[in-house]
Design an enzyme around this catalytic site. Structure first.
Site, PDB file in Angstrom:
ATOM      1  CG  ASP A   1     -26.813   9.334   3.984  1.00 42.67           C
ATOM      2  OD1 ASP A   1     -26.362  10.442   4.366  1.00 42.67           O
ATOM      3  OD2 ASP A   1     -26.857   8.343   4.734  1.00 42.67           O
TER       4      ASP A   1
HETATM    5  C1  NOJ Z   1     -24.598  10.422   6.654  1.00 45.41           C
HETATM    6  C2  NOJ Z   1     -25.506   9.596   7.511  1.00 45.41           C
HETATM    7  O1  NOJ Z   1     -25.655   8.316   6.954  1.00 45.41           O
HETATM    8  C3  NOJ Z   1     -26.880  10.208   7.698  1.00 45.41           C
HETATM    9  O2  NOJ Z   1     -27.574   9.449   8.637  1.00 45.41           O
HETATM   10  C4  NOJ Z   1     -26.770  11.639   8.111  1.00 45.41           C
HETATM   11  O3  NOJ Z   1     -28.047  12.174   8.345  1.00 45.41           O
HETATM   12  C5  NOJ Z   1     -26.041  12.393   7.021  1.00 45.41           C
HETATM   13  N1  NOJ Z   1     -24.705  11.851   6.883  1.00 45.41           N
HETATM   14  C6  NOJ Z   1     -25.972  13.896   7.276  1.00 45.41           C
HETATM   15  O4  NOJ Z   1     -25.113  14.183   8.291  1.00 45.41           O
END
Ligand code: NOJ
Length: 740
Positions: free
Chosen positions: A263
């Protein structure tokens, strides 16, 4: 490209090039004349690293992406195309209901169709992979991201995960208008302690395997090309460094062979977690755990070379990760067609086209859950004076927090639609108050928060609204959370409606007792006051681009509500987490009336939620009769043995209606404590007025398996009970025995 050529390509790549394939940066780095600010500038990537970068997130638009792809392929020594990834969570521009709303449809085919439409709009805008579905099991209404999941049930979440992956990817992700799915957040991100965002997760191994992992597994089984690690710890190990979880469970046990992406910034966050001293150690932990792509931090590009030279990371580990990224690019056909479906003509033709809007409207209709109705709904189509009051009356942004490409201009507000669709009533529309106070910070996003009124204006608007309410036959109160109160980093400790809106309800209830409340929100709320003061309550979630049409048609009975809660509504925040498949305790509470103090109960609130899982009303009137099973014994030893469980459902009303017939099973005794019941199947059926239908479920031994005392996944002989009904409170069980 043939596998052999991919291998040759890998062999020919320099170490820097290989590591570059594992870096993902936002689109800002690749824009012409880009000026980087904030966290993007702080990461400090070099021009050389940007030139070899393998994937890009958060950009879209055919024209722009084609340019970026050209630039990347030109600078990359082997002209390897980049992967473009984006959060398309519940629609690209045609926005479908937030996933929790989609969960309430109990209609996976509709959800699949929505994903396929989202894929088409995403693909023509040049993106290859969406960071969806979020398969995290959610039982804590305080967590802001419950709106991104499909609810509290492991089986249901698995069904929707499969539907979404199939909708996005189709049979072949290379095919036109298909995009890859990314199942997230692995694992158990939906269980942060206290509901607080990014917090620790503590869960037993058994519960993890039994309840939290199955939905992700369905995504892997459906062929999802990628998986994202979660921000949280599990067993005190951050997922992004959890080798056992990623290599043993995800890859070996579940059979995932696609790309594992961290993430946002999660690799460097291993330092904050206190398990890595610096970026170098973080990179070592993450790559050894099996994380292929590092999203938005540069510990891989800064350290992997040194780690390989020193032998702390095997060259084979790097090669394996790079090969997975190249394989995914190949799977998408990017070596032959680096722009894939990116096309400005496609954008013109498909984005927000009629067919997409119609599908979004249908999905929105089926996501609405009627929680209360004393007969006031549906509203009469003529001869009434109806006052629509509240901050959602003229609001077009019925999207929720994760609809990044949504534009209010694409939608209509209820105040525009109702007089056109139902012209034979008299209407008033009053905005009445801000959704949240003007100075609300909403996680630092105040700049994006538009409030209509100053304090004085709001006082006058409230006054006017109350006067209007007093003069109306019926008041439709349209209230809810601000969309930025939900989603990532939007955990709350108080799950009631904003205070001003509750004040509005209270004042209106004093002058008019015919109140219909429509709620727009991204999490189950404590709505005791709403329930008490309203004649009807319609849960609309954030229903998307066509949401206002769906709400209007439902209020006036053109559409009959058929949504059922996929997440229980707690009585109050103190009851959280509350879910229907709780465990039998040693001192169960027999009834809601307090008889015995020393049983599992609260002193001040009931055990039961305000509205249970599976619950939802209809304008039709359904009865369940003749529940029966084909036999009372199921043999483990007899392969393909099954029991047929059926029920006859009748629509006694004079309107067509859809009912969600739900099958729950209880394992009466096990070697470990079993849930009081578990959803094992459901069928959404449509019944004409006075029509009866018999619904049959097939119960097999496989459905009865669980992680036994030795952590073996199998069934145990003994008594089971089958409950078929319209929600999870059905108590009239039919017994059968599983025998050897
Ligand atoms: C953080 C989030 O937790 C995740 O779900 C998301 O896909 C990513 N950022 C990318 O934007």
């Amino acid at each position: 490209m043939e596998k052999r050529k991919l291998v040759e390509l890998l062999e020919d790549m320099s170490m820097e090039e290989k590591i570059g394939q594992l870096l993902q940066l936002t689109g800002s780095y690749f824009m012409e004349d880009a000026v980087l600010t904030g966290p993007e500038a702080e990461i400090g990537v070099t021009d050389q690293e940007i030139a070899c970068c393998g994937s890009v997130l958060s950009v879209h638009g055919a024209k722009e992406l084609r340019k970026i792809q050209d630039r990347i392929m030109k600078s990359q020594p082997h002209h390897i195309p980049a992967l473009f990834m984006l959060d398309v969570i519940h629609g690209f521009r045609t926005i479908f209901p937030v996933p929790i709303g989609q969960g309430c449809t109990f209609h996976p085919e509709l959800v699949k169709e929505g994903a396929s439409i989202s894929a088409k709009e995403t693909a023509v805008s040049g993106v290859h992979i969406t960071f969806s579905p979020m398969s995290d099991l959610c039982r804590d209404a305080r967590w802001g991201r419950v709106m991104e999941g499909t609810g509290e049930d492991k089986y249901l979440n698995g069904v929707y995960t499969k539907a979404m992956v199939e909708g996005y990817q189709g049979k072949d992700v290379k095919a036109p208008y298909k995009v890859g799915a990314c199942v997230k957040h692995f694992a158990a991100y939906g269980l942060p302690e206290g509901g607080r965002e990014y917090n620790t997760v503590e869960v037993s191994n058994r519960t993890l395997f039994e309840d939290y992992l199955p939905a992700y597994k369905e995504g892997v089984k459906a062929g999802a090309v990628s998986v994202m690690t979660s921000f949280n710890t599990l067993d005190r190990i951050p997922s992004t460094a959890n080798r056992r979880l990623m290599r043993d469970v995800l890859r070996d046990n579940m059979g995932f062979d696609g790309v594992l992406i961290s993430d946002y910034g999660a690799v460097m966050e291993l330092v904050n977690h206190g398990i890595a001293e610096d970026g170098k150690e973080a990179a070592k932990l993450a790559i050894n755990a099996g994380v292929d792509i590092e999203m938005m931090s540069r510990s891989y590009v800064a350290n992997l070379k040194e780690l390989i030279v020193s032998g702390e990371v095997e060259q084979s580990v790097l090669n394996e990760a790079v090969m997975r990224v190249l394989t995914l690019k190949n799977q998408l056909g990017l070596f032959e067609h680096p722009y894939k479906d990116a096309s400005e003509e496609g954008e013109q033709a498909y984005i927000l086209c009629k067919e997409h809007r119609e599908a979004a409207r249908k999905c929105a209709e089926e996501s609405l859950v009627l929680l209360e109705n004393d007969g006031i709904l549906p509203l009469k189509k003529q001869g009434q004076h109806i006052a629509f009051i509240g901050p959602y009356v003229d609001n077009k942004e019925l999207y929720g927090a994760w609809a990044l490409m949504a534009d209010g201009k694409d939608a209509k507000a209820l105040s525009e639609i109702v007089p056109l669709l139902y012209p034979n009533n008299g209407y008033w529309f009053e905005h009445a108050c801000n959704i949240v106070p003007k100075d609300s910070l909403l996680s630092g996003l105040a700049s994006t928060l538009e409030t209509k009124y100053t304090e004085e204006e709001e006082a006058r608007a409230m006054e006017r609204a109350v006067e209007t309410a007093a003069a109306a036959d019926i008041v439709v109160l349209m209230m809810g959370e601000h969309r930025l109160q939900t989603g990532e980093a939007a955990a709350v400790g108080d799950i009631t409606l904003p205070k001003k809106q509750l004040e509005l309800l209270e004042r209106i209830a004093k002058v008019n007792e015919n109140i219909v409340t429509v709620l727009f929100n991204g999490r189950p709320l404590d709505i005791r006051e709403v329930k008490e003061k309203s004649s009807a309550v319609l849960e609309a979630w954030f229903p998307g681009t066509e949401g206002a049409y769906a709400v209007a048609d439902t209020l006036f009975g053109t559409s009959n509500p058929s949504g059922r809660l996929s997440m229980s509504f707690p009585y109050c925040v103190g009851q959280v987490p509350v879910h229907y498949d709780e465990f039998a305790t040693g001192r169960p509470k027999e009834t809601e009336e307090v008889e015995n103090k020393f049983c599992s109960r609260y002193e001040d609130i009931p055990n039961a939620p305000l509205y249970p899982f599976g619950y939802g009303l209809s304008y039709a009137d359904f009865t369940y009769e003749y529940r029966r099973i084909s036999k009372e014994q199921l043999k483990i030893s007899k392969q393909d043995d099954f029991i047929e469980a059926s029920v006859t459902v009748t629509n006694h009303s004079d309107v067509v209606g859809m009912e969600v017939v739900q099958l729950y099973i209880q394992d009466v005794k096990g070697s470990v404590v079993r849930p009081v019941k578990e959803l094992k199947g459901f069928q959404k059926i449509c019944l004409e007025p006075q029509e009866s239908k018999t619904v049959t479920f097939c119960v097999t031994e496989e459905m009865l398996r669980f992680y036994d005392i030795n952590m073996e996944y199998k069934s145990e002989p003994g008594e089971f009970r089958i409950y078929i009904g319209h929600d999870s409170t059905q108590s009239n069980g039919l017994a059968f025995h599983l025998t050897k």
